[in-house]
Design an enzyme around this catalytic site. Structure first.
Site, PDB file in Angstrom:
ATOM      1  N   ASN A   1       0.822  -1.224   0.000  1.00 30.03           N
ATOM      2  CA  ASN A   1       0.000   0.000   0.000  1.00 30.03           C
ATOM      3  C   ASN A   1       0.852   1.268   0.000  1.00 30.03           C
ATOM      4  OD1 ASN A   1       0.745  -0.670   2.632  1.00 30.03           O
ATOM      5  ND2 ASN A   1      -1.061   0.275   3.541  1.00 30.03           N
TER       6      ASN A   1
ATOM      7  N   GLU B   1       3.786  -3.981  12.678  1.00 29.43           N
ATOM      8  CA  GLU B   1       2.887  -2.858  12.377  1.00 29.43           C
ATOM      9  C   GLU B   1       1.736  -3.452  11.570  1.00 29.43           C
ATOM     10  OE1 GLU B   1       0.791  -0.412  11.265  1.00 29.43           O
ATOM     11  OE2 GLU B   1       2.143   0.160   9.646  1.00 29.43           O
TER      12      GLU B   1
ATOM     13  N   CYS C   1      -3.411   1.696   6.743  1.00 29.14           N
ATOM     14  CA  CYS C   1      -3.727   1.037   8.023  1.00 29.14           C
ATOM     15  C   CYS C   1      -4.337   2.017   9.028  1.00 29.14           C
ATOM     16  CB  CYS C   1      -2.504   0.337   8.591  1.00 29.14           C
ATOM     17  SG  CYS C   1      -1.074   1.395   8.693  1.00 29.14           S
TER      18      CYS C   1
ATOM     19  N   GLU D   1       7.613   2.398  14.938  1.00 33.20           N
ATOM     20  CA  GLU D   1       8.432   2.868  13.826  1.00 33.20           C
ATOM     21  C   GLU D   1       8.425   4.389  13.858  1.00 33.20           C
ATOM     22  OE1 GLU D   1       6.734   0.631  10.320  1.00 33.20           O
ATOM     23  OE2 GLU D   1       8.682  -0.352  10.542  1.00 33.20           O
TER      24      GLU D   1
HETATM   25  P1  NAD Z   1      -2.218 -10.673   3.120  1.00 36.90           P
HETATM   26  O1  NAD Z   1      -2.628 -10.789   4.538  1.00 36.90           O
HETATM   27  O2  NAD Z   1      -2.026 -11.921   2.336  1.00 36.90           O
HETATM   28  O3  NAD Z   1      -0.843  -9.858   2.967  1.00 36.90           O
HETATM   29  C1  NAD Z   1      -0.548  -8.699   3.684  1.00 36.90           C
HETATM   30  C2  NAD Z   1       0.932  -8.384   3.455  1.00 36.90           C
HETATM   31  O4  NAD Z   1       1.733  -9.411   4.017  1.00 36.90           O
HETATM   32  C3  NAD Z   1       1.337  -8.344   1.988  1.00 36.90           C
HETATM   33  O5  NAD Z   1       2.276  -7.304   1.832  1.00 36.90           O
HETATM   34  C4  NAD Z   1       1.983  -9.704   1.717  1.00 36.90           C
HETATM   35  O6  NAD Z   1       3.001  -9.638   0.729  1.00 36.90           O
HETATM   36  C5  NAD Z   1       2.575 -10.041   3.049  1.00 36.90           C
HETATM   37  N1  NAD Z   1       2.582 -11.462   3.381  1.00 36.90           N
HETATM   38  C6  NAD Z   1       1.558 -12.333   3.241  1.00 36.90           C
HETATM   39  N2  NAD Z   1       1.904 -13.543   3.727  1.00 36.90           N
HETATM   40  C7  NAD Z   1       3.187 -13.430   4.180  1.00 36.90           C
HETATM   41  C8  NAD Z   1       4.098 -14.316   4.805  1.00 36.90           C
HETATM   42  N3  NAD Z   1       3.764 -15.584   5.103  1.00 36.90           N
HETATM   43  N4  NAD Z   1       5.330 -13.857   5.117  1.00 36.90           N
HETATM   44  C9  NAD Z   1       5.687 -12.583   4.861  1.00 36.90           C
HETATM   45  N5  NAD Z   1       4.859 -11.692   4.298  1.00 36.90           N
HETATM   46  C10 NAD Z   1       3.617 -12.102   3.962  1.00 36.90           C
HETATM   47  O7  NAD Z   1      -3.308  -9.818   2.438  1.00 36.90           O
HETATM   48  P2  NAD Z   1      -3.364  -8.813   1.239  1.00 36.90           P
HETATM   49  O8  NAD Z   1      -4.526  -9.204   0.405  1.00 36.90           O
HETATM   50  O9  NAD Z   1      -2.075  -8.563   0.556  1.00 36.90           O
HETATM   51  O10 NAD Z   1      -3.748  -7.519   2.061  1.00 36.90           O
HETATM   52  C11 NAD Z   1      -5.006  -7.521   2.691  1.00 36.90           C
HETATM   53  C12 NAD Z   1      -4.958  -7.110   4.105  1.00 36.90           C
HETATM   54  O11 NAD Z   1      -3.646  -6.871   4.587  1.00 36.90           O
HETATM   55  C13 NAD Z   1      -5.682  -5.805   4.257  1.00 36.90           C
HETATM   56  O12 NAD Z   1      -7.024  -6.057   4.539  1.00 36.90           O
HETATM   57  C14 NAD Z   1      -4.993  -5.145   5.393  1.00 36.90           C
HETATM   58  O13 NAD Z   1      -5.659  -5.538   6.575  1.00 36.90           O
HETATM   59  C15 NAD Z   1      -3.645  -5.760   5.463  1.00 36.90           C
HETATM   60  N6  NAD Z   1      -2.548  -4.854   5.075  1.00 36.90           N
HETATM   61  C16 NAD Z   1      -2.109  -3.993   6.015  1.00 36.90           C
HETATM   62  C17 NAD Z   1      -1.102  -3.119   5.707  1.00 36.90           C
HETATM   63  C18 NAD Z   1      -0.613  -2.129   6.716  1.00 36.90           C
HETATM   64  O14 NAD Z   1      -0.136  -1.073   6.332  1.00 36.90           O
HETATM   65  N7  NAD Z   1      -0.655  -2.446   8.007  1.00 36.90           N
HETATM   66  C19 NAD Z   1      -0.532  -3.142   4.439  1.00 36.90           C
HETATM   67  C20 NAD Z   1      -0.988  -4.063   3.483  1.00 36.90           C
HETATM   68  C21 NAD Z   1      -2.008  -4.923   3.838  1.00 36.90           C
END
Ligand code: NAD
Length: 477
Positions: free
Chosen positions: A153, A251, A285, A459
């Site tokens: 994001n 985070e 977030c 952070e």
């Molecule tokens: P997701 O839960 O699959 O992934 C979230 C993030 O984690 C992605 O960047 C992904 O590359 C990474 N990731 C996933 N599995 C991982 C693993 N086993 N090891 C290391 N990294 C891993 O979901 P998504 O569809 O990519 O994002 C959806 C949800 O994730 C959103 O609804 C939001 O809640 C959350 N999100 C939060 C932030 C934030 O800034 N806190 C950023 C991106 C996504």
């Protein structure tokens, strides 16, 4: 059409392309078209990155904080010089508007510059001894090799908040940015290289996220984990890190309440809510997600906020007339469909939006809902998209209870002109970040992080440097 960079891994200073490796396509969220091919790191690649980080840690930690600072500040200047290129890459792969992407590049450069300065202030202290002859010294040392995981994001600033303080502290880094937005973080690391960062101090890998994180976190070489992403993945990584008793910064997600009191400046509340609700198509977030509006101003707020959302220009972020781009991937379109449909089934009213725009790319209409029952999914699951859920309240204690009901505790906001109410609400919100009459709660110099299932560790700010320092006590008789 703007040009997208060639993608690669960066291991020990070497650029490794897709040839002979598993790979995946990178797509533009505005068109759905393939814009790049991203190589995946093999286990042997990851081991090489681990070896490089272990070797370079020994050298980089000995470079003085003053010299490290010069590299970080030069890199910040290069990022500013390259803003057009980096911002365009970000818009192409992530979707946000060019104006937002430029703002993120500026924030990223500021983060490198700020940590370039702050790294000089990793002070220890002397503690008077009981016998008067022993010296009691406390020193700060770099924690060691860092495995960092950054999301899609904010592909620049989330990577910067890990890389900049780690380098300032004297750590080496292996970072796995999100596979969906790889060119932006690669461009940042290129600026660091061009600024004189020795090869192998920062290594960039991509792959199957779970395979990469499992491999890196299990390695005894890695001493610190930093992750930004969903609460579900954060919990999983924290468990992996616990096996090696490794320090973590987590985070994670949020579901920020916004409380609009009856004495709020409604113009300000509507204007800022529109600007920050739809920033990055709501994929933030700290995004304002659950609006609680006092009964006396509820209907006026809903009407004006809906009008502002209905007229917001949405389209390809490369076209500077647009104020909101697409959501970043098809998963977010599915999530919007699911969450909004479920809320409607529970009786919520949709004032504007509620549907996808066209079939090309992943565009979703800015959506405003009211009367959203608290048992509908959207009041419980982080929406991460351009949708606001609004409910009314009358009593302070009731609204605080509802605001604090969820396991999330990242950001909370309130609009009021009373300093008494501002003080009461700041104390009552169970979140790591509070904004009163503002949504700006994240700067390079201010601590950023949540409580409860929004994570732990901070952070940015001085706290963000401390996350990469180990405290050592030395008694010398
Ligand atoms: P997701 O839960 O699959 O992934 C979230 C993030 O984690 C992605 O960047 C992904 O590359 C990474 N990731 C996933 N599995 C991982 C693993 N086993 N090891 C290391 N990294 C891993 O979901 P998504 O569809 O990519 O994002 C959806 C949800 O994730 C959103 O609804 C939001 O809640 C959350 N999100 C939060 C932030 C934030 O800034 N806190 C950023 C991106 C996504």
């Amino acid at each position: 059409m703007a040009k997208y960079d060639e993608l690669h891994l960066l291991i020990d200073g070497e650029r490794l392309g897709p040839k002979g490796r598993a790979s995946r396509e990178v797509r533009s969220p505005a068109t759905g078209a393939v814009i790049g091919t991203l190589p995946h790191a093999s286990k042997a690649d990851l081991d090489r990155a681990l070896d490089a980080a272990a070797r370079t840690f020994k050298e980089w930690r000995k470079v003085s904080a003053y010299e490290r600072s010069k590299v970080l500040k030069r890199a910040a200047d290069l990022m500013r010089e390259r803003i057009d290129h980096i911002a365009t890459l970000m818009t192409m792969e992530q979707g946000k508007t060019l104006a937002e992407a430029r703002g993120e590049v500026i924030g990223t450069a500021d983060t490198f510059e700020w940590y370039g300065e702050e790294g000089k202030r990793a002070y220890g202290r002397l503690i008077p001894s009981r016998d008067g002859s022993t010296s009691h010294a406390v020193t700060k040392e770099p924690v060691g090799v860092v495995a960092a995981f950054a999301p899609w994001n904010f592909p620049a600033v989330t990577a910067a908040r890990k890389i900049a303080p780690a380098l300032a502290a004297g750590c080496s880094v292996i970072i796995k940015p999100a596979e969906e937005t790889p060119a932006t973080p690669l461009a940042l690391v290129k600026a660091l290289e061009d600024a004189g960062l020795p090869k192998g101090v920062v290594n960039v890998v991509f792959g199957e996220p779970s395979e990469v994180s499992t491999h890196l976190i299990a390695s005894p070489i890695v001493r610190k984990i930093s992750f930004t992403g969903s609460t579900a993945v954060g919990k999983h990584l924290a468990k992996l890190a616990a096996d090696g008793v490794k320090r973590c910064t987590m985070e994670l997600g949020g579901h920020a309440p916004v409380i609009i009191f009856d004495d709020a400046d409604l113009d300000q509340a509507v204007n800022l809510s529109t600007m920050f609700k739809f920033r990055n198509a709501g994929q933030v977030c700290t995004n304002p997600t659950r609006f609680f509006v006092h009964d006396a101003v509820h209907d006026a707020f809903v009407k004006r906020f809906s009008e502002a959302a209905r007229t917001l220009p949405v389209g390809n972020g490369l076209d500077t007339n647009n104020k909101m781009g697409p959501v970043a991937n098809p998963r977010r379109v599915d999530a919007m469909q699911d969450l909004i449909g479920d809320a409607q089934k529970h009786g919520a009213k949709v004032h504007t939006g509620g549907e996808r725009i066209g079939n090309e790319g992943y565009f979703w209409k800015p959506t405003i809902m009211s009367d959203v029952p608290v048992d509908s999914k959207i009041m419980n699951v982080e929406p991460f998209g351009p949708v606001a859920a609004i409910n009314r309240f009358t009593r302070f204690d009731d609204v605080i209870e509802e605001a604090n009901r969820l396991p999330y505790g990242l950001a909370g906001y309130a609009f009021t002109q009373s300093s008494k109410t501002a003080s009461a609400v700041s104390g009552a919100l169970d979140t790591g970040l509070v904004g009163i009459n503002t949504f700006v709660i994240s700067l390079p110099e201010t601590p950023f992080g949540g409580v409860k299932e929004s994570g732990y560790g901070l952070e940015s700010g001085a706290e963000g440097l401390d996350a990469y320092l180990a405290t050592k006590f030395v008694a010398h008789a």
